[in-house]
Scaffold this motif. Structure first.
Motif, mmCIF file in Angstrom:
data_model
loop_
_atom_site.group_PDB
_atom_site.id
_atom_site.type_symbol
_atom_site.label_atom_id
_atom_site.label_comp_id
_atom_site.label_asym_id
_atom_site.label_seq_id
_atom_site.Cartn_x
_atom_site.Cartn_y
_atom_site.Cartn_z
ATOM 1 N N CYS A 367 0.816 -1.218 0.000
ATOM 2 C CA CYS A 367 0.000 0.000 0.000
ATOM 3 C C CYS A 367 0.847 1.264 0.000
ATOM 4 O O CYS A 367 2.051 1.250 0.270
ATOM 5 N N SER A 368 0.169 2.383 -0.264
ATOM 6 C CA SER A 368 0.833 3.676 -0.361
ATOM 7 C C SER A 368 1.322 4.193 0.984
ATOM 8 O O SER A 368 2.137 5.107 1.037
ATOM 9 N N ASN A 369 0.815 3.639 2.093
ATOM 10 C CA ASN A 369 1.290 4.053 3.413
ATOM 11 C C ASN A 369 2.393 3.140 3.942
ATOM 12 O O ASN A 369 2.760 3.204 5.113
ATOM 13 N N GLY A 370 2.891 2.253 3.087
ATOM 14 C CA GLY A 370 4.006 1.388 3.447
ATOM 15 C C GLY A 370 3.610 0.067 4.067
ATOM 16 O O GLY A 370 4.474 -0.787 4.294
ATOM 17 N N SER A 408 8.655 11.674 6.135
ATOM 18 C CA SER A 408 8.537 10.335 6.724
ATOM 19 C C SER A 408 7.610 9.414 5.929
ATOM 20 O O SER A 408 7.517 8.225 6.223
ATOM 21 N N SER A 409 6.902 9.955 4.940
ATOM 22 C CA SER A 409 5.989 9.104 4.168
ATOM 23 C C SER A 409 6.784 8.124 3.316
ATOM 24 O O SER A 409 7.854 8.442 2.808
ATOM 25 N N ILE A 410 6.266 6.921 3.185
ATOM 26 C CA ILE A 410 6.918 5.891 2.386
ATOM 27 C C ILE A 410 5.850 4.960 1.835
ATOM 28 O O ILE A 410 4.850 4.682 2.503
ATOM 29 N N SER A 411 6.057 4.493 0.621
ATOM 30 C CA SER A 411 5.061 3.665 -0.058
ATOM 31 C C SER A 411 5.722 2.389 -0.575
ATOM 32 O O SER A 411 6.941 2.336 -0.761
ATOM 33 N N ALA A 427 9.648 -3.878 -1.942
ATOM 34 C CA ALA A 427 10.474 -2.741 -2.325
ATOM 35 C C ALA A 427 9.725 -1.459 -2.008
ATOM 36 O O ALA A 427 8.528 -1.343 -2.302
ATOM 37 N N PHE A 428 10.416 -0.488 -1.418
ATOM 38 C CA PHE A 428 9.786 0.759 -0.979
ATOM 39 C C PHE A 428 10.282 1.953 -1.794
ATOM 40 O O PHE A 428 11.286 1.872 -2.499
ATOM 41 N N THR A 429 9.557 3.046 -1.664
ATOM 42 C CA THR A 429 9.885 4.253 -2.443
ATOM 43 C C THR A 429 11.083 4.999 -1.885
ATOM 44 O O THR A 429 11.520 5.985 -2.486
ATOM 45 N N LYS A 430 11.617 4.568 -0.762
ATOM 46 C CA LYS A 430 12.839 5.166 -0.214
ATOM 47 C C LYS A 430 13.802 4.062 0.206
ATOM 48 O O LYS A 430 13.583 3.387 1.212
ATOM 49 N N HIS A 431 14.829 3.837 -0.565
ATOM 50 C CA HIS A 431 16.027 3.073 -0.192
ATOM 51 C C HIS A 431 15.830 1.601 0.152
ATOM 52 O O HIS A 431 16.666 0.774 -0.166
ATOM 53 N N LEU A 432 14.764 1.248 0.864
ATOM 54 C CA LEU A 432 14.703 -0.026 1.575
ATOM 55 C C LEU A 432 14.055 -1.156 0.790
ATOM 56 O O LEU A 432 13.165 -0.943 -0.042
ATOM 57 N N ILE A 433 14.499 -2.389 1.135
ATOM 58 C CA ILE A 433 13.777 -3.601 0.767
ATOM 59 C C ILE A 433 13.635 -4.438 2.033
ATOM 60 O O ILE A 433 14.529 -4.453 2.894
ATOM 61 N N HIS A 434 12.513 -5.130 2.154
ATOM 62 C CA HIS A 434 12.257 -6.055 3.254
ATOM 63 C C HIS A 434 12.046 -7.450 2.692
ATOM 64 O O HIS A 434 11.466 -7.607 1.609
#
Length: 1098
Positions: A367-370, A408-411, A427-434
């Motif tokens: 989702c758009s809120n991460g 702080s928003s991330i999607s 995969a997220f819109t800022k740097h990270l993968i989980h």
């Protein structure tokens, strides 16, 4: 002409063919006289282009060269003469007689007179010798058979009928090698030289320290062979550099047309397929060498050549090649999931979705809120919700920390299941993968968090290079990275000049590679070797593009949108790196980047203009579009499940809809009636099992927990009104018991093979009563025969009582292969003609199975206990497998596990590796005490390709083929105490249909072998009788699309299709009843308890 000059002509012929200079190719063939192209000759003769036929022949022989040549020209001119007579063109016939046939009068005057007399007949067929002359087409075909024999026997054509064995693009290879030699002579060779001409020798420019451009003419033997250069900084990871070097040309087909800046060989142009005469084995395509890494010489490994045979083929060979028309695979709009079945509210905008690879109704949502969520869409139940959380901010990079403080928003950009269904990557819109481990319906555990890219991580996918699961990511930092499952970075691919938008890992044979697209429209391809990209292409629209393969990996598609809003959906020709087909139907200006997906190797879907649009892969135009009852955003995201019976699409109100086809609706309904509360109970996991085994073991434990708390009612169907049944017309024949029974793969017919070797086919027609044309118990089908009246009859020995019938059907229903104690016969399903026979006894064939990935390979179980792996195309037994003591009674392939499982009359199961054909293990099924191993043992794989149903007269059992051990067993008892005659999974593997020697049919739950329903013979036999001689089912088969439809073949030769009543729609819904509260009804012990394996000693 010297031998080398002759060979040069062949190289030029190959080059011309690859460049599609068709007329020039044949002109050079004729003028040189080095190669007689039989295929071209046949084409022209069949087309009746007689002038071209003779002109082409004249390059190799004349009428009076020898008796073979004379006969060749006579047959051609005679055919031309008869065709003129047949169309009543007397003037033309006279002209042919005088100009073309007169020359033969000096050799055989009587024959010439007889030919002349044909002019006096109203119909030349009145001549006795021509009375069997058919139509023009068949006459030309008959003539060609004779001509081919004459040409092959003619000494003037000796050594001219076979193209020499060459690697593809051999002339280009020599030029590339020459360029490499020349480049080695440069004092300071540039890493990416720009080759602009072949007219002069290559030399790097003086500014780069090159030698003076004086031509250097050294003999080849005087120049040392350049070594393979390993790039500086080559990664010393788990993937051996040697393998990477050997596979450096895996994308040769795409590299063939690469931009000049990307490869030396681009100076030579593109390669395409070489068409050669049908008898030329060497005509198969070989890799075109690449010199993307300039120090690397253009030599290929045998492993690589095997790959390119697939890479350069637009579609894989799927069927045995015989001269008969192939049936078109039936594709209906009903196959598309277009019915809105669920409307689910997520609570925030859905940005990415992916169905579990084997649990068809389990959906991962980003989702758009991460946050990410897991949904059981059948129950509309949210199983897991994981809000976005940074695990360790201190471990993250400074740029990320700064970015998250600023905003702080991330999607979620991408959520994706691993191929085995045990991991989820995000995969997220800022740097990270989980990375999350999926342990069960409510158990999603985070494995690791990686600060993977600077900026957004735009895409994430799983790949499997060198048999090691990896995660591939791409991002705004213009990089593609590969990570192992511990979070260690293995590769870092640089080369894009803009943010990388998407990635598409794939493999051909054993070569793994990655396609990537960037927002400047560039497409690149990478091997796992740090050498650099192998492809540099422009995607249509030159902006955001995503690439996907069809489910079988044979076709490549891309969909994207330009900055101006123009959208493009295309299919690529992998062999040439060119667009093969463009699909139309998009509006002129899309409001966002269009997303798409593929399904069933047949259909494409894309979301645009608040709609879902569907295409047939083989048709350019939209076949239908739907708005899913409204509420879709301008550019909705969508995703098919693996079976293609469900489609999820995002909605404008922070949710998503589940669309289904009829099969999908049945799947959803089946889930609704199940109790999932017990199946979400906690259970202890076992160590040391592979992921799929853990899933199976987990399900078994949950079933056992459920068993302790619930009992189950048995549904008894004893009257005809409780179900629907139809008996095939013209099927009853007590002397011809039904030994084998199959539905056609289209689901529109049934094929029965009797003990007398005769096969019968019944088909259903499309009409108002049955608009789909699929098999149904509500409509009586037609006993189908071709116009010729031929019957498919096998070669049967004198003592047919001991014969073991066996049959296998090709994937597109074009051919059926069968035997009944004699030779194996291949029948054309349209004409019933025998195309070929092979494998004459002894020993006799007892079981047949097509290889699931190559219909030219057949596993044949034999009476002498061996298994022959037979290649139909070359008529050769590739290997013989030995492991049984008695005849083979069953064979089943698993593509997931790369195994062939065989069963025999010795009650043994053998597991064979389909790559090496070595035996992995042999086990004996557990028989009741004192029972001698006799009778057939049958095997069939579950749709997950891991579990396996084993049927013997004494038991039903489910095995885990990955562990090669039994996990469930059921033995005849209580209301079903007679020996089992046959059993089969339903098409969705949720049910098991079993037939018994007393006429009863049992319907079992496939997961736990609980008996759900008993169908008594009185319910489906037209004349039930208590007489002990009453027929009973010998075989049972399941409809390929309808999970509740089965067909049985009887001892009296009859065939009956059985379905639940229309009011019920499914068999014996297992209704849970609390223990002690059974509403006065007694549950059968055989349904209340399913003994564990250790309890089955009876």
């Amino acid at each position: 002409m010297s031998s080398l000059s002759r060979e040069l002509v062949f190289l030029i012929l190959q080059f011309l063919e690859e460049e599609k200079f068709k007329e020039t190719v044949h002109r050079l063939e004729q003028e040189s006289g080095f190669l007689f192209n039989m295929k071209y000759f046949e084409e022209k003769a069949l087309a009746g282009e007689w002038d071209e036929v003779e002109k082409y022949l004249s390059g190799y022989t004349k009428v009076d060269d020898n008796r073979y040549s004379m006969k060749i020209f006579f047959e051609i001119r005679k055919q031309k003469y008869l065709e003129a007579l047949d169309r009543n063109d007397r003037a033309k016939a006279v002209e042919i007689l005088v100009k073309d046939l007169k020359v033969f009068s000096t050799f055989n005057e009587e024959l010439f007179k007889e030919i002349t007399q044909l002019l006096t007949l109203d119909n030349f067929r009145e001549n006795e010798q021509l009375s069997k002359y058919g139509d023009t087409k068949s006459a030309r075909s008959i003539m060609l058979v004779e001509l081919k024999k004459l040409i092959e026997a003619n000494p003037l054509f000796r050594e001219k009928l076979v193209f020499p064995s060459l690697k593809a693009s051999r002339l280009r290879t020599l030029i590339n090698q020459s360029l490499n030699w020349q480049h080695q002579l440069c004092k300071n060779p540039r890493p990416n030289p720009d080759i602009k001409t072949l007219f002069t020798d290559h030399a790097c420019s003086p500014a780069n320290g090159a030698r003076a451009p004086t031509p250097v003419n050294l003999p080849v033997t005087a120049v040392a062979k350049p070594s393979i250069y390993v790039p500086l900084g080559a990664h010393a990871g788990p993937f051996p550099p040697a393998a990477a070097s050997a596979n450096a040309n895996a994308l040769a087909g795409w590299m063939a047309n690469a931009n000049p800046s990307s490869s030396v060989q681009s100076a030579v142009g593109a390669a395409s397929s070489l068409s050669v005469p049908t008898n030329q084995v060497s005509g198969l395509k070989h890799p075109r060498p690449s010199s993307n890494a300039l120090g690397m010489m253009d030599y290929q490994s045998s492993e690589h050549e095997q790959l390119i045979k697939r890479l350069r083929t637009a579609q894989s060979v799927d069927e045995v090649t015989y001269p008969a028309p192939l049936q078109q695979v039936s594709r209906s709009l009903d196959d598309l999931p277009r019915i809105v079945a669920r409307n689910i509210h997520q609570g925030s905008t859905v940005t990415s979705m992916d169905f579990h690879p084997s649990h068809q109704t389990l959906l991962a949502v980003g989702c758009s809120n991460g946050e990410i969520a897991l949904w059981e869409v059948g129950l509309q139940e949210k199983l897991v919700l994981k809000p976005f959380k940074i695990c360790d901010i201190a471990a993250c990079s400074v740029p990320f920390q700064a970015a998250i403080v600023k905003d702080s928003s991330i999607s979620v950009n991408r959520v994706s299941w691993s191929p085995d269904g045990n991991l989820i990557g995000v995969a997220f819109t800022k740097h990270l993968i989980h990375l999350y481990a999926y342990q069960g319906p409510n158990d999603l555990r985070q494995q690791w968090e990686i600060d993977a890219h600077i900026g957004a991580v735009n895409d994430l996918a799983f790949s499997h290079p060198n048999k090691q699961m990896c995660v591939v990511t791409c991002g705004d930092d213009k990089l593609i990275k590969v990570w192992d499952l511990s979070g260690r970075k293995l590769f870092n691919f640089e080369g894009h000049e803009a943010p990388v938008y998407s990635i598409c890992p794939h493999h051909k044979e054993n070569i793994q590679f990655i396609f990537s697209t960037a927002i400047d429209g560039k497409i690149k391809a990478w091997l796992y070797d740090n050498v650099g990209s192998r492809v540099d292409y422009d995607a249509p629209g030159q902006w955001c593009t995503r690439m996907l393969y069809s489910a079988d990996g044979s076709r490549l598609f891309s969909c994207g949108t330009s900055k101006d809003g123009d959208s493009f959906l295309v299919e690529w020709n992998e062999s040439e790196g060119a667009i093969k087909r463009s699909y139309s139907g998009f509006r002129k200006k899309s409001t966002g980047v269009v997303q798409f997906d593929t399904t069933r190797n047949h259909f494409l879907a894309a979301g645009e203009d608040n709609q879902i649009k569907f295409w047939d892969m083989d048709s350019n135009n939209v076949i239908t579009s739907i708005d899913a009852d409204g509420g879709l955003p301008g550019v909705p995201r969508l995703r098919f499940n693996k079976e293609g019976n469900l489609l999820v699409v995002t909605t404008a109100d922070n949710g998503f809809k589940i669309l289904a086809n009829p099969d999908g609706l049945r799947t959803l309904r089946a889930i609704e009636v199940r109790s999932y509360e017990s199946s979400r109970a906690p259970t202890e996991m076992k160590n040391g099992l592979d992921p799929m085994s853990r899933s199976i073991e987990r399900q078994r434990s949950l079933d056992d927990v459920s068993d302790k708390t619930k009992t189950w009612e048995l549904v008894e169907i004893v009257e005809a009104v409780q179900c629907r049944a139809v008996t095939m017309p013209d099927s009853t024949d007590p002397s011809n018991k039904v030994a084998r029974l199959l539905y056609t793969n289209s689901g529109m017919g049934i094929l029965a093979l009797g003990l007398n070797g005769v096969q019968k086919l019944w088909k259903w027609s499309r009409n108002e009563q049955n608009p789909s044309g699929k098999a149904t118990a509500s409509v009586v089908p037609q006993h189908w025969l071709p116009n010729s009246g031929l019957v498919m009859t096998n070669d049967v020995p004198e003592n047919s009582e001991e014969a073991v019938p066996c049959v296998a059907l090709s994937k597109n229903d074009s051919y059926v292969m069968s035997a009944c104690g004699g030779k194996v016969s291949l029948f054309n399903m349209m004409t019933f003609k025998v195309m070929t026979t092979f494998m004459p006894p002894p020993p006799a064939s007892t079981f047949l199975a097509f290889h699931p990935q190559d219909n030219n390979i057949i596993a044949i179980g034999m009476e002498d206990s061996t298994i022959h792996i037979y290649n139909v195309r070359v008529d050769e037994v590739k290997t013989k497998l030995k492991g049984h003591q008695k005849r083979i009674t069953g064979l089943a392939f698993s593509t997931n596990l790369n195994v062939l499982v065989s069963s025999g009359a010795d009650a043994q199961l053998c597991f064979w590796n389909t790559e090496s054909w070595e035996k992995r293990k042999s086990i004996t099924i557990q028989l009741p005490a004192g029972k001698v191993p006799v009778g057939d043992t049958r095997v069939q794989f579950h749709s997950d390709q891991v579990r396996m149903l084993v049927c013997h007269e004494t038991q039903l059992a489910v095995y885990d083929a990955s562990k090669m051990e039994r996990i469930r067993q059921w033995v005849p008892q209580d209301v079903l105490s007679a020996p089992i005659s046959c059993a089969s999974y339903s098409c969705n593997s949720q049910l098991v249909f079993a037939t018994f020697a007393d006429g009863n049919i049992g319907v079992f739950d496939a997961d736990n072998l609980r008996l759900r329903c008993r169908i008594a013979p009185s319910a489906y036999l037209s004349q039930p009788s208590s007489n002990s001689q009453t027929g009973y089912p010998l075989v049972v088969t399941a409809h390929p699309q309808e999970p509740n439809q089965l067909a049985v073949g009887m001892t009296d030769g009859s065939v009956t299709v059985i379905e639940p009543s229309e009011s019920e729609g499914k068999w014996g819904v297992a209704v849970p009843v609390d223990i002690g509260m059974q509403n006065g009804r007694t549950a059968s012990p055989s349904t209340a308890n399913n003994p564990a394996p250790e309890q089955l000693q009876r």
